[in-house]
Design a protein around this motif. Structure first.
Motif, PDB file in Angstrom:
ATOM      1  N   GLU A   1      21.726  -8.564-131.306  1.00 13.55           N
ATOM      2  CA  GLU A   1      20.805  -7.510-130.876  1.00 13.55           C
ATOM      3  C   GLU A   1      19.502  -7.506-131.656  1.00 13.55           C
ATOM      4  O   GLU A   1      18.564  -6.795-131.279  1.00 13.55           O
ATOM      5  CB  GLU A   1      21.477  -6.139-131.055  1.00 13.55           C
ATOM      6  N   VAL A   2      19.416  -8.272-132.751  1.00 15.82           N
ATOM      7  CA  VAL A   2      18.240  -8.181-133.621  1.00 15.82           C
ATOM      8  C   VAL A   2      16.967  -8.541-132.861  1.00 15.82           C
ATOM      9  O   VAL A   2      15.986  -7.777-132.843  1.00 15.82           O
ATOM     10  CB  VAL A   2      18.409  -9.080-134.863  1.00 15.82           C
ATOM     11  N   GLU A   3      16.958  -9.705-132.225  1.00 18.76           N
ATOM     12  CA  GLU A   3      15.733 -10.106-131.520  1.00 18.76           C
ATOM     13  C   GLU A   3      15.410  -9.167-130.359  1.00 18.76           C
ATOM     14  O   GLU A   3      14.241  -8.740-130.222  1.00 18.76           O
ATOM     15  CB  GLU A   3      15.844 -11.549-131.030  1.00 18.76           C
ATOM     16  N   PRO A   4      16.384  -8.808-129.493  1.00 25.28           N
ATOM     17  CA  PRO A   4      16.043  -7.856-128.432  1.00 25.28           C
ATOM     18  C   PRO A   4      15.512  -6.528-128.959  1.00 25.28           C
ATOM     19  O   PRO A   4      14.612  -5.931-128.351  1.00 25.28           O
ATOM     20  CB  PRO A   4      17.377  -7.665-127.687  1.00 25.28           C
ATOM     21  N   ARG A   5      16.038  -6.057-130.083  1.00 23.96           N
ATOM     22  CA  ARG A   5      15.545  -4.794-130.631  1.00 23.96           C
ATOM     23  C   ARG A   5      14.115  -4.937-131.150  1.00 23.96           C
ATOM     24  O   ARG A   5      13.293  -4.027-130.997  1.00 23.96           O
ATOM     25  CB  ARG A   5      16.476  -4.297-131.735  1.00 23.96           C
ATOM     26  N   LEU A   6      13.827  -6.059-131.792  1.00 29.39           N
ATOM     27  CA  LEU A   6      12.463  -6.285-132.261  1.00 29.39           C
ATOM     28  C   LEU A   6      11.503  -6.379-131.080  1.00 29.39           C
ATOM     29  O   LEU A   6      10.379  -5.874-131.130  1.00 29.39           O
ATOM     30  CB  LEU A   6      12.403  -7.554-133.111  1.00 29.39           C
ATOM     31  N   ARG A   7      11.942  -7.026-130.014  1.00 31.90           N
ATOM     32  CA  ARG A   7      11.100  -7.101-128.820  1.00 31.90           C
ATOM     33  C   ARG A   7      10.952  -5.722-128.178  1.00 31.90           C
ATOM     34  O   ARG A   7       9.859  -5.340-127.738  1.00 31.90           O
ATOM     35  CB  ARG A   7      11.695  -8.097-127.824  1.00 31.90           C
ATOM     36  N   GLY A   8      12.046  -4.979-128.107  1.00 30.46           N
ATOM     37  CA  GLY A   8      11.984  -3.659-127.505  1.00 30.46           C
ATOM     38  C   GLY A   8      11.082  -2.703-128.272  1.00 30.46           C
ATOM     39  O   GLY A   8      10.503  -1.791-127.691  1.00 30.46           O
ATOM     40  N   ALA A   9      10.970  -2.923-129.584  1.00 28.63           N
ATOM     41  CA  ALA A   9      10.089  -2.090-130.397  1.00 28.63           C
ATOM     42  C   ALA A   9       8.646  -2.567-130.367  1.00 28.63           C
ATOM     43  O   ALA A   9       7.798  -1.998-131.063  1.00 28.63           O
ATOM     44  CB  ALA A   9      10.591  -2.068-131.842  1.00 28.63           C
ATOM     45  N   GLY A  10       8.371  -3.604-129.558  1.00 26.58           N
ATOM     46  CA  GLY A  10       7.001  -4.095-129.452  1.00 26.58           C
ATOM     47  C   GLY A  10       6.553  -4.914-130.638  1.00 26.58           C
ATOM     48  O   GLY A  10       5.349  -5.030-130.895  1.00 26.58           O
ATOM     49  N   LEU A  11       7.495  -5.517-131.386  1.00 24.13           N
ATOM     50  CA  LEU A  11       7.152  -6.266-132.590  1.00 24.13           C
ATOM     51  C   LEU A  11       7.161  -7.764-132.372  1.00 24.13           C
ATOM     52  O   LEU A  11       6.597  -8.515-133.184  1.00 24.13           O
ATOM     53  CB  LEU A  11       8.124  -5.900-133.720  1.00 24.13           C
ATOM     54  N   LEU A  12       7.819  -8.219-131.327  1.00 22.20           N
ATOM     55  CA  LEU A  12       7.867  -9.636-130.987  1.00 22.20           C
ATOM     56  C   LEU A  12       7.452  -9.817-129.540  1.00 22.20           C
ATOM     57  O   LEU A  12       7.766  -8.985-128.691  1.00 22.20           O
ATOM     58  CB  LEU A  12       9.276 -10.216-131.186  1.00 22.20           C
ATOM     59  N   THR A  13       6.777 -10.917-129.279  1.00 21.42           N
ATOM     60  CA  THR A  13       6.428 -11.279-127.913  1.00 21.42           C
ATOM     61  C   THR A  13       6.584 -12.788-127.785  1.00 21.42           C
ATOM     62  O   THR A  13       6.967 -13.465-128.726  1.00 21.42           O
ATOM     63  CB  THR A  13       4.984 -10.833-127.581  1.00 21.42           C
ATOM     64  N   GLY A  14       6.267 -13.322-126.602  1.00 21.89           N
ATOM     65  CA  GLY A  14       6.412 -14.758-126.389  1.00 21.89           C
ATOM     66  C   GLY A  14       7.803 -15.122-125.935  1.00 21.89           C
ATOM     67  O   GLY A  14       8.711 -14.285-125.841  1.00 21.89           O
ATOM     68  N   GLY A  15       8.007 -16.419-125.651  1.00 25.41           N
ATOM     69  CA  GLY A  15       9.295 -16.902-125.169  1.00 25.41           C
ATOM     70  C   GLY A  15      10.355 -16.895-126.245  1.00 25.41           C
ATOM     71  O   GLY A  15      10.071 -16.730-127.433  1.00 25.41           O
ATOM     72  N   ARG A  16      11.612 -17.097-125.823  1.00 31.02           N
ATOM     73  CA  ARG A  16      12.714 -17.092-126.775  1.00 31.02           C
ATOM     74  C   ARG A  16      12.599 -18.228-127.768  1.00 31.02           C
ATOM     75  O   ARG A  16      12.973 -18.084-128.934  1.00 31.02           O
ATOM     76  CB  ARG A  16      14.052 -17.195-126.018  1.00 31.02           C
ATOM     77  N   SER A  17      12.098 -19.369-127.338  1.00 30.52           N
ATOM     78  CA  SER A  17      12.002 -20.512-128.241  1.00 30.52           C
ATOM     79  C   SER A  17      10.790 -20.443-129.153  1.00 30.52           C
ATOM     80  O   SER A  17      10.767 -21.085-130.198  1.00 30.52           O
ATOM     81  CB  SER A  17      11.969 -21.819-127.442  1.00 30.52           C
ATOM     82  N   ARG A  18       9.766 -19.671-128.758  1.00 36.35           N
ATOM     83  CA  ARG A  18       8.548 -19.573-129.568  1.00 36.35           C
ATOM     84  C   ARG A  18       8.085 -18.111-129.632  1.00 36.35           C
ATOM     85  O   ARG A  18       7.036 -17.755-129.103  1.00 36.35           O
ATOM     86  CB  ARG A  18       7.445 -20.463-128.993  1.00 36.35           C
ATOM     87  N   PRO A  19       8.847 -17.244-130.282  1.00 35.01           N
ATOM     88  CA  PRO A  19       8.417 -15.849-130.377  1.00 35.01           C
ATOM     89  C   PRO A  19       7.185 -15.721-131.271  1.00 35.01           C
ATOM     90  O   PRO A  19       6.945 -16.561-132.146  1.00 35.01           O
ATOM     91  CB  PRO A  19       9.632 -15.146-130.992  1.00 35.01           C
ATOM     92  N   ARG A  20       6.427 -14.663-131.048  1.00 38.59           N
ATOM     93  CA  ARG A  20       5.222 -14.403-131.850  1.00 38.59           C
ATOM     94  C   ARG A  20       5.223 -12.947-132.297  1.00 38.59           C
ATOM     95  O   ARG A  20       5.719 -12.065-131.588  1.00 38.59           O
ATOM     96  CB  ARG A  20       3.951 -14.679-131.046  1.00 38.59           C
TER      97      ARG A  20
END
Length: 664
Positions: free
Chosen positions: A357-376
């Motif tokens: 859940e770590v990556e989905p939560r970071l994305r849901g909080a607006g902290l990560l963007t980009g594809g799964r292989s190359r998050p930003r």
């Protein structure tokens, strides 16, 4: 732990309470996932030069927010595997069978000893010449069949054959109660195995199969599908894994032992064609699931004598552990929580679920963007990392306080680590300094005392460090330039991350407390270049030799020139002497040992800055005595030199900025 459930109207009427069995699962009292902590862990790795996807992978490997990482789960897998591999030997079925056969022969010899006839002597000779191969000995005794004198010996051999036959069924089909209930009926097991093999073979040819009819005839073997529809894959899945483990067990034995095992099983399962039916089913299952073919497990050995089903259980467990280890090495997303729970316990399953859940939560909080292989990292993440860096430096500064310079909470960053709305207002407070003419701020002083005593109730009611004064009107705006050495020596010394984190904290402080200041961060190795807040979190490029302090000072001078009338503040962070400069054509020239020309050009830039009224603060991290000649050049032009340990680098950078801009 038990759970209560009211019945017939509920507990309000005093009815009985029904207690349910404990079912392991996520701790309902566990604290919620801390997204801020996860971001800080990600940020530390990004500051050290990792790309976001590498930083995220490392974060999941090492764990976050109290959750054990995949490295810890892998350690548990390897520990469990080592314990399992030492549980027992894989050829215990041979020793058990041989011991039972020897016991039967001994009972028969005792019965023959009292008989003086020649027939008794012939039988004794026949028993004495039995092959040491247990399967061959049984084949000889059953072929006749041998006319037993001892009823107990005859029953021992019959029991031996039944036990081996049942062990074979357990080994091939599983050790559930359903299979064990049918083990005494080899004809029924053989009929089921033959029918299921025929279904799999027909399905492989693309022919229609009647699974309902099969389940109507043989559904008692599969109670887990009672009352719900299933597919042929559902029926075959568990049996295929078992068949693969049984084949791996056989291949783990040396050729002689394998041949003896096959012969022993053949003799025990000859009745009703059971051995042939089970072999046909295993072939059909493994053709359907060739991915389950297992390697040999020759390293398995231990003091215990495992039966055939126990040995196959062990092989299946080892194979599952190896499969879990491979999945963990790829990250938590590919791990089956059910497998983790079965092999390592409910805590491991919960850890896998929370790590996933770590990556989905970071994305849901607006902290990560980009594809799964190359998050930003998003701009919001950059901002929050800057706030966290500044908050961390504020904590560190309070532990290393040597003066009275306001920072973080006292200078525009609130207790939650976010910028105060009134960050630039004259109403902000600063720690009291002896001789300060500023009026005391009673509210801020009491607040500081309460916070301090909350951490230490035995502390005095009021301490000099609690006293706050109202900060005077903002002083004149400043033009600040932080020059950060990013050369390979900084990377080797572990200073790369702390230096970039300090630079981001400076950006955050200026934006929150001194928005009228013009700030510029310059990174340099062989050449120098300006770095925005976002660029401070960009992946590190290849390591480059050379510290071109001259070029960095040149960019600082250009920055000050674009902001005339603002107080120039220059802070230089480097761990050694300048080793590069710009040549006549503007290209960098590196030399080690440094050439005199490098020092001359560097000192010329220091002179130009001094002429503009910019005294340089040189910070030498690492606690060493490097940058001796550069330090003399800085102090000779009105600057100062600060030598610091790695953990206080950011604190010293912020202190140097706030001190210089305020004239202290």
């Amino acid at each position: 732990m038990t759970g209560g459930e009211p019945s017939d109207g509920g507990a309000a009427r005093g009815d009985r309470v029904r207690y349910l069995p404990y079912r392991p699962g996520p701790d309902p009292l566990a604290p919620p996932f801390d997204t801020a902590r996860a971001l800080r862990g990600l940020g530390r790795r990004v500051f050290d030069g990792k790309r976001p996807h590498q930083a995220l992978r490392d974060l999941l490997r090492q764990g976050v927010d109290g959750i054990p990482g995949t490295d810890e789960l892998l350690r548990q897998v390897r520990e469990r595997r080592g314990q399992a591999a030492r549980r027992g030997g894989l050829d215990g079925v041979h020793r058990r069978a041989r011991a039972e056969l020897d016991r039967a022969v001994e009972l028969e010899l005792r019965a023959l000893a009292d008989d003086p006839s020649d027939d008794a002597r012939v039988r004794e000779s026949e028993l004495a010449s039995l092959p040491r191969d247990t399967a061959a000995a049984l084949r000889h005794l059953l072929a006749g069949p041998y006319p037993w004198r001892s009823d107990e010996a005859r029953e021992t051999v019959a029991r031996l054959l039944e036990e081996v036959r049942n062990d074979l069924v357990d080994a091939r089909l599983g050790r559930s109660e359903a299979w064990r209930a049918h083990s005494p009926d080899p004809a029924g097991v053989a009929a089921m195995a033959t029918a299921l093999a025929a279904l799999l073979e027909a399905d492989a040819r693309g022919e229609p199969v009647d699974l309902d009819r099969f389940m109507a005839e043989h559904g008692a073997f599969f109670p887990e599908f009672a009352g719900r529809p299933g597919t042929l894959d559902d029926v075959a899945e568990a049996l295929a894994r078992r068949a693969a483990a049984a084949r791996a067990h056989a291949s783990s034995l040396n050729p002689d032992r394998r041949a003896e095992l096959e012969g022993l099983l053949g003799e025990a399962a000859r009745e009703a064609g059971l051995a042939e039916a089970l072999d046909r089913l295993a072939d059909a299952l493994l053709r359907r699931r060739p991915d389950l073919v297992r390697e040999a497990f020759a390293e398995v050995d231990g003091p215990g004598d495992l039966g055939l089903a126990e040995a196959v259980d062990l092989i299946e467990e080892l194979a599952d552990l190896d499969e879990l280890a491979r999945a963990l090495e790829g990250g938590p997303d590919g791990v089956d929580p059910a497998a983790a729970e079965r092999l390592l316990g409910p805590g491991a399953a919960e850890a896998v679920g929370r790590l996933a859940e770590v990556e989905p939560r970071l994305r849901g909080a607006g902290l990560l963007t980009g594809g799964r292989s190359r998050p930003r990292l998003t701009p919001q993440a950059v901002r929050r990392l800057g706030e966290a860096a500044l908050r961390g430096l504020a904590t560190g500064r309070r532990g290393h306080r040597s003066g009275g310079h306001g920072l973080a909470q006292e200078r525009g960053v609130g207790t939650a680590g976010t910028a105060r709305p009134d960050a630039g207002d004259p109403g902000a407070t600063v720690p009291w300094e002896p001789g300060s003419p500023a009026p005391l701020d009673a509210v801020a002083t009491v607040r500081a005392a309460v916070v301090r005593r909350a951490a230490d109730p035995q502390a005095p009611l009021l301490s000099p460090e609690d006293v706050r004064t109202a900060e005077a009107e903002e002083r004149a705006a400043a033009a600040v330039c932080l020059l950060v050495d990013l050369s390979s020596s900084m990377v080797r010394g572990g200073l790369f991350g702390p230096a970039r984190e300090a630079a981001l904290a400076l950006y955050t402080l200026v934006g929150a407390r001194y928005p009228q200041d013009a700030v510029r961060v310059v990174g340099f190795d062989e050449t120098a270049r300006p770095l925005s807040a976002a660029e401070l979190l960009e992946p590190a490029g290849p390591r480059v030799q050379g510290s071109n302090v001259q070029h960095a000072l040149l960019l600082a001078r250009e920055h000050f020139g674009r902001h005339p009338g603002r107080a120039p503040v220059a802070v230089l962070v480097t761990d050694g002497e300048p080793t590069a400069h710009l040549g006549r054509d503007g290209s960098p020239e590196f030399a080690w040992p440094p050439r005199p020309e490098t020092a001359e050009k560097t000192e010329a830039e220091l002179d130009a800055l001094a002429a503009m009224g910019a005294a340089v603060t040189l910070i030498v991290p690492g606690g060493g005595g490097e940058a001796g000649a550069l330090a003399q050049a800085v102090t000779g032009r009105g600057g100062q030199v600060i030598r610091t340990e790695d953990e206080t680098l950011g604190v010293k950078v912020i202190d140097a900025y706030t001190s210089r801009r305020s004239g202290r």
